[in-house]
Design a protein around this motif. Sequence first.
Motif, PDB file in Angstrom:
ATOM      1  N   ALA A 232       0.792  -1.226   0.000  1.00 49.96           N
ATOM      2  CA  ALA A 232       0.000   0.000   0.000  1.00 49.96           C
ATOM      3  C   ALA A 232       0.827   1.280   0.000  1.00 49.96           C
ATOM      4  CB  ALA A 232      -0.941  -0.010   1.202  1.00 49.96           C
ATOM      5  N   ASP A 233       1.869   1.305   0.780  1.00 45.40           N
ATOM      6  CA  ASP A 233       2.566   2.583   0.960  1.00 45.40           C
ATOM      7  C   ASP A 233       4.071   2.357   0.841  1.00 45.40           C
ATOM      8  OD1 ASP A 233       3.177   5.169   1.502  1.00 45.40           O
ATOM      9  OD2 ASP A 233       2.741   5.060   3.640  1.00 45.40           O
ATOM     10  N   VAL A 234       4.474   1.990  -0.368  1.00 47.63           N
ATOM     11  CA  VAL A 234       5.843   1.518  -0.580  1.00 47.63           C
ATOM     12  C   VAL A 234       6.880   2.596  -0.299  1.00 47.63           C
ATOM     13  CG1 VAL A 234       6.007   2.061  -3.056  1.00 47.63           C
ATOM     14  CG2 VAL A 234       7.183   0.053  -2.156  1.00 47.63           C
ATOM     15  N   LEU A 235       6.488   3.861  -0.382  1.00 49.50           N
ATOM     16  CA  LEU A 235       7.467   4.929  -0.150  1.00 49.50           C
ATOM     17  C   LEU A 235       7.741   5.155   1.338  1.00 49.50           C
ATOM     18  CD1 LEU A 235       6.394   7.654  -2.747  1.00 49.50           C
ATOM     19  CD2 LEU A 235       8.308   6.056  -2.906  1.00 49.50           C
ATOM     20  N   ASN A 236       6.755   4.853   2.175  1.00 48.12           N
ATOM     21  CA  ASN A 236       6.890   5.224   3.581  1.00 48.12           C
ATOM     22  C   ASN A 236       6.953   4.056   4.567  1.00 48.12           C
ATOM     23  OD1 ASN A 236       6.711   8.099   3.023  1.00 48.12           O
ATOM     24  ND2 ASN A 236       4.600   7.647   2.454  1.00 48.12           N
ATOM     25  N   SER A 237       6.436   2.911   4.179  1.00 45.62           N
ATOM     26  CA  SER A 237       6.500   1.776   5.106  1.00 45.62           C
ATOM     27  C   SER A 237       6.422   0.482   4.314  1.00 45.62           C
ATOM     28  CB  SER A 237       5.352   1.825   6.118  1.00 45.62           C
ATOM     29  OG  SER A 237       4.134   1.562   5.467  1.00 45.62           O
ATOM     30  N   LYS A 238       6.857  -0.580   4.930  1.00 45.04           N
ATOM     31  CA  LYS A 238       6.857  -1.880   4.261  1.00 45.04           C
ATOM     32  C   LYS A 238       6.028  -2.862   5.077  1.00 45.04           C
ATOM     33  CE  LYS A 238      11.451  -0.845   2.468  1.00 45.04           C
ATOM     34  NZ  LYS A 238      11.310  -0.745   1.032  1.00 45.04           N
ATOM     35  N   SER A 239       5.246  -3.655   4.388  1.00 46.08           N
ATOM     36  CA  SER A 239       4.358  -4.585   5.086  1.00 46.08           C
ATOM     37  C   SER A 239       5.158  -5.741   5.684  1.00 46.08           C
ATOM     38  CB  SER A 239       3.330  -5.146   4.101  1.00 46.08           C
ATOM     39  OG  SER A 239       3.976  -6.001   3.172  1.00 46.08           O
ATOM     40  N   ASP A 240       4.550  -6.388   6.658  1.00 46.63           N
ATOM     41  CA  ASP A 240       5.183  -7.573   7.248  1.00 46.63           C
ATOM     42  C   ASP A 240       5.387  -8.652   6.191  1.00 46.63           C
ATOM     43  OD1 ASP A 240       5.219  -6.353   9.675  1.00 46.63           O
ATOM     44  OD2 ASP A 240       3.431  -7.364  10.454  1.00 46.63           O
ATOM     45  N   LEU A 241       4.420  -8.759   5.274  1.00 43.64           N
ATOM     46  CA  LEU A 241       4.534  -9.778   4.229  1.00 43.64           C
ATOM     47  C   LEU A 241       5.765  -9.518   3.346  1.00 43.64           C
ATOM     48  CD1 LEU A 241       3.361 -12.237   2.759  1.00 43.64           C
ATOM     49  CD2 LEU A 241       1.960 -10.669   1.391  1.00 43.64           C
ATOM     50  N   LEU A 242       5.998  -8.251   3.009  1.00 46.37           N
ATOM     51  CA  LEU A 242       7.170  -7.916   2.193  1.00 46.37           C
ATOM     52  C   LEU A 242       8.465  -8.214   2.948  1.00 46.37           C
ATOM     53  CD1 LEU A 242       8.620  -6.739  -0.234  1.00 46.37           C
ATOM     54  CD2 LEU A 242       8.160  -4.444   0.648  1.00 46.37           C
ATOM     55  N   LEU A 243       8.526  -7.798   4.195  1.00 43.88           N
ATOM     56  CA  LEU A 243       9.744  -8.009   4.982  1.00 43.88           C
ATOM     57  C   LEU A 243      10.040  -9.497   5.166  1.00 43.88           C
ATOM     58  CD1 LEU A 243       9.219  -5.226   7.686  1.00 43.88           C
ATOM     59  CD2 LEU A 243      10.739  -5.151   5.685  1.00 43.88           C
ATOM     60  N   LYS A 244       8.973 -10.266   5.284  1.00 41.89           N
ATOM     61  CA  LYS A 244       9.147 -11.703   5.497  1.00 41.89           C
ATOM     62  C   LYS A 244       9.513 -12.422   4.186  1.00 41.89           C
ATOM     63  CE  LYS A 244       6.492 -15.756   6.721  1.00 41.89           C
ATOM     64  NZ  LYS A 244       5.136 -16.242   6.545  1.00 41.89           N
ATOM     65  N   SER A 245       8.934 -11.963   3.083  1.00 41.00           N
ATOM     66  CA  SER A 245       9.125 -12.705   1.833  1.00 41.00           C
ATOM     67  C   SER A 245      10.353 -12.239   1.047  1.00 41.00           C
ATOM     68  CB  SER A 245       7.873 -12.611   0.955  1.00 41.00           C
ATOM     69  OG  SER A 245       7.552 -11.261   0.671  1.00 41.00           O
ATOM     70  N   ASN A 246      10.864 -11.061   1.361  1.00 41.80           N
ATOM     71  CA  ASN A 246      12.106 -10.604   0.727  1.00 41.80           C
ATOM     72  C   ASN A 246      13.014  -9.947   1.769  1.00 41.80           C
ATOM     73  OD1 ASN A 246      14.152  -9.722  -0.913  1.00 41.80           O
ATOM     74  ND2 ASN A 246      12.859  -8.501  -2.268  1.00 41.80           N
ATOM     75  N   PRO A 247      13.505 -10.778   2.719  1.00 42.03           N
ATOM     76  CA  PRO A 247      14.270 -10.213   3.838  1.00 42.03           C
ATOM     77  C   PRO A 247      15.593  -9.587   3.407  1.00 42.03           C
ATOM     78  CG  PRO A 247      14.378 -12.614   3.868  1.00 42.03           C
ATOM     79  CD  PRO A 247      13.368 -12.241   2.817  1.00 42.03           C
ATOM     80  N   ILE A 248      16.138  -9.988   2.277  1.00 45.11           N
ATOM     81  CA  ILE A 248      17.445  -9.461   1.857  1.00 45.11           C
ATOM     82  C   ILE A 248      17.296  -8.048   1.283  1.00 45.11           C
ATOM     83  CG2 ILE A 248      19.420  -9.793   0.315  1.00 45.11           C
ATOM     84  CD1 ILE A 248      19.293 -11.930   2.440  1.00 45.11           C
ATOM     85  N   HIS A 249      16.414  -7.892   0.311  1.00 41.47           N
ATOM     86  CA  HIS A 249      16.310  -6.584  -0.354  1.00 41.47           C
ATOM     87  C   HIS A 249      15.128  -5.748   0.137  1.00 41.47           C
ATOM     88  CE1 HIS A 249      19.473  -7.751  -3.065  1.00 41.47           C
ATOM     89  NE2 HIS A 249      18.811  -8.793  -3.497  1.00 41.47           N
ATOM     90  N   LYS A 250      14.122  -6.418   0.720  1.00 37.12           N
ATOM     91  CA  LYS A 250      12.937  -5.715   1.239  1.00 37.12           C
ATOM     92  C   LYS A 250      12.262  -4.877   0.151  1.00 37.12           C
ATOM     93  CE  LYS A 250      15.167  -5.396   5.792  1.00 37.12           C
ATOM     94  NZ  LYS A 250      16.472  -5.974   5.400  1.00 37.12           N
ATOM     95  N   LYS A 251      12.241  -5.427  -1.064  1.00 39.45           N
ATOM     96  CA  LYS A 251      11.685  -4.689  -2.192  1.00 39.45           C
ATOM     97  C   LYS A 251      10.645  -5.513  -2.931  1.00 39.45           C
ATOM     98  CE  LYS A 251      15.662  -1.779  -3.319  1.00 39.45           C
ATOM     99  NZ  LYS A 251      16.820  -1.592  -4.200  1.00 39.45           N
ATOM    100  N   ILE A 252       9.649  -4.820  -3.462  1.00 40.79           N
ATOM    101  CA  ILE A 252       8.738  -5.481  -4.384  1.00 40.79           C
ATOM    102  C   ILE A 252       9.397  -5.480  -5.762  1.00 40.79           C
ATOM    103  CG2 ILE A 252       6.622  -4.887  -3.145  1.00 40.79           C
ATOM    104  CD1 ILE A 252       7.335  -3.013  -6.249  1.00 40.79           C
ATOM    105  N   PRO A 253       9.022  -6.365  -6.679  1.00 43.50           N
ATOM    106  CA  PRO A 253       7.985  -7.370  -6.534  1.00 43.50           C
ATOM    107  C   PRO A 253       8.516  -8.658  -5.903  1.00 43.50           C
ATOM    108  CG  PRO A 253       8.866  -7.444  -8.747  1.00 43.50           C
ATOM    109  CD  PRO A 253       9.575  -6.325  -8.049  1.00 43.50           C
ATOM    110  N   VAL A 254       7.583  -9.384  -5.299  1.00 43.40           N
ATOM    111  CA  VAL A 254       7.873 -10.736  -4.831  1.00 43.40           C
ATOM    112  C   VAL A 254       6.766 -11.647  -5.360  1.00 43.40           C
ATOM    113  CG1 VAL A 254       8.283 -12.247  -2.864  1.00 43.40           C
ATOM    114  CG2 VAL A 254       8.871  -9.823  -2.692  1.00 43.40           C
ATOM    115  N   LEU A 255       7.170 -12.743  -5.958  1.00 44.05           N
ATOM    116  CA  LEU A 255       6.209 -13.765  -6.367  1.00 44.05           C
ATOM    117  C   LEU A 255       6.193 -14.830  -5.290  1.00 44.05           C
ATOM    118  CD1 LEU A 255       4.433 -14.794  -8.829  1.00 44.05           C
ATOM    119  CD2 LEU A 255       6.377 -16.264  -9.347  1.00 44.05           C
TER     120      LEU A 255
END
Lengths: 208, 208
Positions: free
Chosen positions: A41-64
């Motif tokens: 939702a708010d990629v510029l200001n915060s990162k979701s738990d799902l993003l942090l968990k699914s891409n712990p190295i880069h913490k960036k979208i996209p993640v499949l």
Amino acid sequence: MAQNGSNSTVKLLGTWSSPFALRGRVALHLKSVEYEYIEEADVLNSKSDLLLKSNPIHKKIPVLIHGDVSICESLNIVQYVDESWPSKPSILPSDPKDRATARFWAHFVDGKCFESIDAAAGAKDKAGRMAAGGSLMECLAALEEGFQKSSKASDFFGGQNIGYVDIACGAILGPLFVIEAFSAHEAVKPYMPTVAEFVEFAKQKFNV
Amino acid sequence: MAQNGSNSTVKLLGTWSSPFALRGRVALHLKSVEYEYIEEADVLNSKSDLLLKSNPIHKKIPVLIHGDVSICESLNIVQYVDESWPSKPSILPSDPKDRATARFWAHFVDGKCFESIDAAAGAKDKAGRMAAGGSLMECLAALEEGFQKSSKASDFFGGQNIGYVDIACGAILGPLFVIEAFSAHEAVKPYMPTVAEFVEFAKQKFNV
């Protein structure tokens, strides 16, 4: 759903303004894969738990997210989709030489082209913007030459069908040769933001 | 020579000090491909006509010249070798998920790891070197964790056999977990420069 070795659910975590997320969506669409799209939702200001968990190295979208496996990095996602759903249309060509050519140009887009775009966006003054703009124009000229050699007078890089290089560069390079055919493609059109949407996003991103 | 769809000659243009050229040599060795190795004699000060002609975009070694086709970029070369000589041993795993994992970590080496190494080499003062060193240590820790998850208690990334990630990172990261098994491998040993040779090269490169 396209034929698929596993019945695992497929999710793509992205954000609407990202050309990298768009790559994943186009690849999944081309393969007719049913998936859930999850907007970060708010990629510029915060990162979701799902993003942090699914891409712990880069913490960036996209993640499949395919079953219990997370695939990160947009070009990696596109290749994964092509290999996991091998039904037609193929995204990468079959001949090793053509595959190497496609990977070369996709890598060129993510390397030299993006470096120039970032340099232009981050330039402190007109001279800096001019230099970065010149560098980007050189990149586009090289890419166009590569396209002319590979396209065999077709609309897409490497031939008649939309493929890996189109997905890599078509999503991001507005003034480019492929843009008309690429943007009009039915696998792309639903996901391509409008110019007005981009302008609003850029204002927020760069505090203009 | 290993079975090969074409009888074209194979040449690799490299330089002895380059970990990127080493990747290509290791891949060709693993596949038992006969090839001519051409040393780019003075890579720091001038570039040969062959290099400029075969890699006009980046003007960098390594270049794999297979018949009338030139393949540039070291990881691209490794994948090309794997796909053009599909006989065992495979360099990339066969499962799409494992392939995506291997590509992710190889990309990580060429991205974040090299950025840290370059930042350390280019740092103007101790604080800069310390920051870059800290960043590199974080990269190595992440890579080691990835290795532990993928290796299944084996010597190499992903399993019992030397593969894509080993070739990507084993060639460059001295203090790393894989280095012992990697350096001792019969496909690697002939091409790995000695520490003394590297020191002499670095002195010339950085004008020390």
